[in-house]
Design a protein around this motif. Sequence first.
Motif, mmCIF file in Angstrom:
data_model
loop_
_atom_site.group_PDB
_atom_site.id
_atom_site.type_symbol
_atom_site.label_atom_id
_atom_site.label_comp_id
_atom_site.label_asym_id
_atom_site.label_seq_id
_atom_site.Cartn_x
_atom_site.Cartn_y
_atom_site.Cartn_z
ATOM 1 N N ARG A 1 6.062 10.793 8.868
ATOM 2 C CA ARG A 1 5.906 9.389 9.255
ATOM 3 C C ARG A 1 4.441 8.941 9.232
ATOM 4 N NH1 ARG A 1 8.963 9.192 14.866
ATOM 5 N NH2 ARG A 1 8.004 11.244 14.928
ATOM 6 N N SER A 2 4.234 7.647 9.001
ATOM 7 C CA SER A 2 2.897 7.057 9.099
ATOM 8 C C SER A 2 2.458 7.094 10.557
ATOM 9 C CB SER A 2 2.920 5.594 8.657
ATOM 10 O OG SER A 2 3.428 5.470 7.369
ATOM 11 N N ARG B 1 2.851 -0.571 10.176
ATOM 12 C CA ARG B 1 2.137 -1.843 10.093
ATOM 13 C C ARG B 1 3.107 -3.021 10.164
ATOM 14 N NH1 ARG B 1 -1.180 -4.852 5.128
ATOM 15 N NH2 ARG B 1 -0.707 -6.849 6.060
ATOM 16 N N ARG C 1 11.050 4.802 4.146
ATOM 17 C CA ARG C 1 9.764 4.221 3.744
ATOM 18 C C ARG C 1 9.927 2.707 3.583
ATOM 19 N NH1 ARG C 1 9.233 6.149 -1.350
ATOM 20 N NH2 ARG C 1 9.647 4.052 -2.052
ATOM 21 N N ASP D 1 8.432 -0.509 1.974
ATOM 22 C CA ASP D 1 7.526 -0.886 0.896
ATOM 23 C C ASP D 1 7.312 -2.390 0.921
ATOM 24 O OD1 ASP D 1 7.488 1.761 -0.019
ATOM 25 O OD2 ASP D 1 9.265 1.446 -1.266
ATOM 26 N N CYS D 2 6.082 -2.787 1.160
ATOM 27 C CA CYS D 2 5.784 -4.215 1.185
ATOM 28 C C CYS D 2 5.572 -4.716 -0.238
ATOM 29 C CB CYS D 2 4.542 -4.494 2.014
ATOM 30 S SG CYS D 2 4.112 -6.245 2.064
ATOM 31 N N VAL D 3 5.936 -5.976 -0.475
ATOM 32 C CA VAL D 3 5.726 -6.600 -1.787
ATOM 33 C C VAL D 3 4.239 -6.584 -2.152
ATOM 34 C CG1 VAL D 3 5.553 -8.916 -0.790
ATOM 35 C CG2 VAL D 3 6.271 -8.657 -3.166
ATOM 36 N N GLU D 4 3.373 -6.538 -1.131
ATOM 37 C CA GLU D 4 1.925 -6.526 -1.395
ATOM 38 C C GLU D 4 1.461 -5.204 -1.993
ATOM 39 O OE1 GLU D 4 0.408 -7.302 2.476
ATOM 40 O OE2 GLU D 4 1.009 -9.400 2.455
ATOM 41 N N GLY D 5 2.215 -4.129 -1.757
ATOM 42 C CA GLY D 5 1.836 -2.858 -2.362
ATOM 43 C C GLY D 5 1.748 -1.688 -1.402
ATOM 44 N N TRP D 6 1.632 -1.942 -0.096
ATOM 45 C CA TRP D 6 1.490 -0.823 0.837
ATOM 46 C C TRP D 6 2.845 -0.272 1.275
ATOM 47 C CZ3 TRP D 6 3.642 -2.028 5.574
ATOM 48 C CH2 TRP D 6 3.722 -3.380 5.919
ATOM 49 N N SER D 7 2.837 0.946 1.822
ATOM 50 C CA SER D 7 4.061 1.586 2.311
ATOM 51 C C SER D 7 3.790 2.212 3.672
ATOM 52 C CB SER D 7 4.521 2.706 1.370
ATOM 53 O OG SER D 7 4.664 2.248 0.048
ATOM 54 N N ALA D 8 4.827 2.250 4.520
ATOM 55 C CA ALA D 8 4.728 2.946 5.801
ATOM 56 C C ALA D 8 6.070 3.603 6.085
ATOM 57 C CB ALA D 8 4.366 1.965 6.917
ATOM 58 N N ILE D 9 6.020 4.817 6.640
ATOM 59 C CA ILE D 9 7.251 5.556 6.927
ATOM 60 C C ILE D 9 7.474 5.583 8.435
ATOM 61 C CG2 ILE D 9 8.403 7.802 6.747
ATOM 62 C CD1 ILE D 9 6.787 8.291 4.195
ATOM 63 N N LEU E 1 12.274 -4.491 -0.930
ATOM 64 C CA LEU E 1 10.933 -4.706 -0.392
ATOM 65 C C LEU E 1 11.012 -5.346 0.989
ATOM 66 C CD1 LEU E 1 9.247 -6.041 -3.660
ATOM 67 C CD2 LEU E 1 9.031 -3.746 -2.678
ATOM 68 N N ALA F 1 -3.323 -8.433 -3.936
ATOM 69 C CA ALA F 1 -2.562 -8.621 -2.708
ATOM 70 C C ALA F 1 -2.832 -7.484 -1.723
ATOM 71 C CB ALA F 1 -1.065 -8.697 -3.015
ATOM 72 N N TYR G 1 3.018 7.336 1.795
ATOM 73 C CA TYR G 1 2.731 6.093 2.506
ATOM 74 C C TYR G 1 1.255 5.759 2.400
ATOM 75 C CZ TYR G 1 0.987 8.980 6.400
ATOM 76 O OH TYR G 1 0.291 9.864 7.153
ATOM 77 N N GLY G 2 0.909 4.564 2.817
ATOM 78 C CA GLY G 2 -0.478 4.114 2.825
ATOM 79 C C GLY G 2 -0.493 2.640 3.149
ATOM 80 N N LEU H 1 0.944 -14.088 -5.700
ATOM 81 C CA LEU H 1 1.583 -12.782 -5.858
ATOM 82 C C LEU H 1 2.956 -12.908 -6.515
ATOM 83 C CD1 LEU H 1 1.873 -9.742 -5.381
ATOM 84 C CD2 LEU H 1 2.546 -10.231 -3.023
ATOM 85 N N ARG I 1 5.265 7.448 -3.525
ATOM 86 C CA ARG I 1 5.129 6.086 -4.057
ATOM 87 C C ARG I 1 3.681 5.632 -4.121
ATOM 88 N NH1 ARG I 1 5.268 0.351 -2.200
ATOM 89 N NH2 ARG I 1 6.289 -0.808 -3.860
ATOM 90 N N GLN I 2 2.885 5.938 -3.097
ATOM 91 C CA GLN I 2 1.504 5.470 -3.137
ATOM 92 C C GLN I 2 0.688 6.242 -4.171
ATOM 93 O OE1 GLN I 2 0.182 2.718 -1.815
ATOM 94 N NE2 GLN I 2 2.236 2.210 -1.095
ATOM 95 N N ARG J 1 1.402 4.554 -7.349
ATOM 96 C CA ARG J 1 0.644 3.300 -7.464
ATOM 97 C C ARG J 1 -0.794 3.593 -7.891
ATOM 98 N NH1 ARG J 1 -1.986 -0.014 -3.458
ATOM 99 N NH2 ARG J 1 -2.064 -2.185 -4.138
#
Lengths: 252, 276
Positions: free
Chosen positions: A66-67, A71, A124, A126-134, A212, B45, B54-55, B114, B226-227, B230
Motif C-alpha cells: 500500500r501507499s 491522496r 490501485r 489510478d487518477c486521470v492525471e497520471g498518479w496512482s495510490a494503493i 480511472l 497534468a 504507485y506514486g 487534459l 503501472r508507475q 509510465r
Amino acid sequence: MSLVTRRAALSTLALGAGGLVAGCDRLNESPAFRKILFAGEEMNLGFQRALTDRDALAREYAPEDRSPTMRPNGTRDPATARYNAHRAAGFATWRIAVDGLVHRPMSFSIPHLRSLPARAQITRHDCVEGWSAIAKWTGTPLRHLLDVTGLKDGARFIVFQCADYFGSNRYYETIDLIDAFHPQTILAWGLNDRPLPVENGAPVRLRVERHLGYKHAKYVERIQVIDDLARVGLGRGGFWEDHHDYDWYAGI
Amino acid sequence: MDETPAPAAKPRLVYRHRLTTRIWHWVNVLAVFVMLMSGLMIFNAHPRLYWGEYGANADYAWLQIGATRTEGYLRVGSLEIPTTGVLGRWSDGEGNIVNRAFPGWATIPSGYDLAMARRWHLTFAWLLAFGLLLYMLASLINRHFKRDLTIRRDEVRARHIWADIKAHARLRFHHPDRPNAYNTLQKLSYVAIIFVVLPVVILTGLTMSPNMDAAWPWLLDLFGGRQSARSIHFICAAALVVFIAVHVLLVVLAGPVNEMRSMITGWSKPPKEPTP
C-alpha cells in the motif's frame, strides 16, 4: 544573401511550427474534427470490451504494497450546510436511495449497508492525471443492492448522485451494468481499516476498479437506475463528461 | 522509362523505398507528432515520474518538472537543472507567466486541457499501433526486414562499427557499390526503433489503462508496475525525440532533396563518392 535566406528559412521554420500548433488548436475546436477525436473513445471501448474478459478482476495487492498515504482529489469536503450537519451527526441519518428502473425502490442507512456481506480489496487507484495510490477499501458489493431492489427491463446504466458540488453543478457519475455487477464494484465505507475519511468521500464512495479515479463517485446519496444517459445531467454520463470533455469510458 | 536513355551527366535513379515503407513513414510523421505533443500535455497534468506500482505527490519522484516562486526547474534524482523560460515556468505568446511543465508551443492543445489531450492521444494511438502492426506484416511478406534490416554478425564487430562512425563523420552514408543498403548505424537505430522503442511505447501505454491491467496483468509484471510503465513510456518518447532529431539532421546532411524524393517517390540518386 546567405544571411537573408538563413533568416528567411528560420522564420519560415518558426512560422511553420507556430502554424502547426495554431492549426492543431483550430482542429481541436472544429466540430467535424472533434467528432473524429470523440470517435476514438467508442473505438477504445469497443476494442477493449471485445478483446478483454468483462469479468476480469483488477489486481489485488498485499497490505505491505500500500501507499503510505491515499491522496485525495477532487472535492475534499462538500462543506454544504446539509453535509456539515450529517458530518456532525456521524452520518447516523445518511441515506442512500436506490430508485429508477427497479422493482422495489429502497433506501439504505450506513448501518444497514455495513450489515450486508462486505468485501475488502487492496487495489490501485489510478487518477486521470497520471498518479496512482494503493489502499485497502471495504464496502458492500453494489450487486447485493441491485439484487435486493431488482432491475426492470430496459435498465442499462447506474447513476451515482453525490452530495458535492463543482460550482453550481452537482457531481455525478454513471457506469454500465457490466461494471455494476462486477464483484469488485463496491460502495466503500472503509479505507485502510478505518471509517472512510471526509476527504476520500465519507460516508460512502463508489469503487469501480478498472476505471480511472473520476468514475469513483464520492459522497454517494442516491443510486438511480436508468435506460439512457440522456436522462441525467447534460447527457454525457458525468460531471466531467458533461462540462470538461472527459471520456465516459474511463477504463483507459 | 527504360526506353529513353538518360543523359550521361544525369546519374540513374535507384528504387530505394517500397510503397509500404513510404506510406508508413508519412503516417508516422503525423502520428508521432501528435502523440508526442498531446503526450506532453498529458504529462503536464502530473509532471512527476515514479518507479513501482504507485506514486503520487507524497511519494518520491525520480523525475520532476516544477517551479519555485521565481524559477522553473527539472529535477532528476538529486540533480536540479534551472529551466526557467522553457520548462516549469515560461511565458506564453501574450507575455503571461505560466507555471506548467511543458510550454504551450510543445503541446496539443497549446493550453491546459487534459481531456482533449487524452482524446488526441488515445485516438491517434490507433494510427501509431496499427500502422506499426501493418508495416511489420507487410515487411515480413515483402522481405524488407530480411533484405534490409537483418544485422549480420560481422556488422556489429567493434572495428566495423568504428569504420561506420568514421564514414558518418565524413558524411559518407552509403556504400557506392550497394547504394540501396542501409549502413550499420542506420540499421541498428532502425531496428531499435521498430522492434524495441515503438513496441515498448505501445505496451507501456496499454499498461496505464486500468482495464487492460485487469485483463492482462502480465503487463504490470513485464514493466514492474503501472508507475514504472509510465516512466518507461516517457523515456521511450524521449528516445523517439532524439531519434527524430538525428534522423532529420542526417537527412539534411545527406542531401534533403534527394532524401525527400526517395521517401516520396521511392527513387533515389546513388552517391558519387569513391569507395571508402
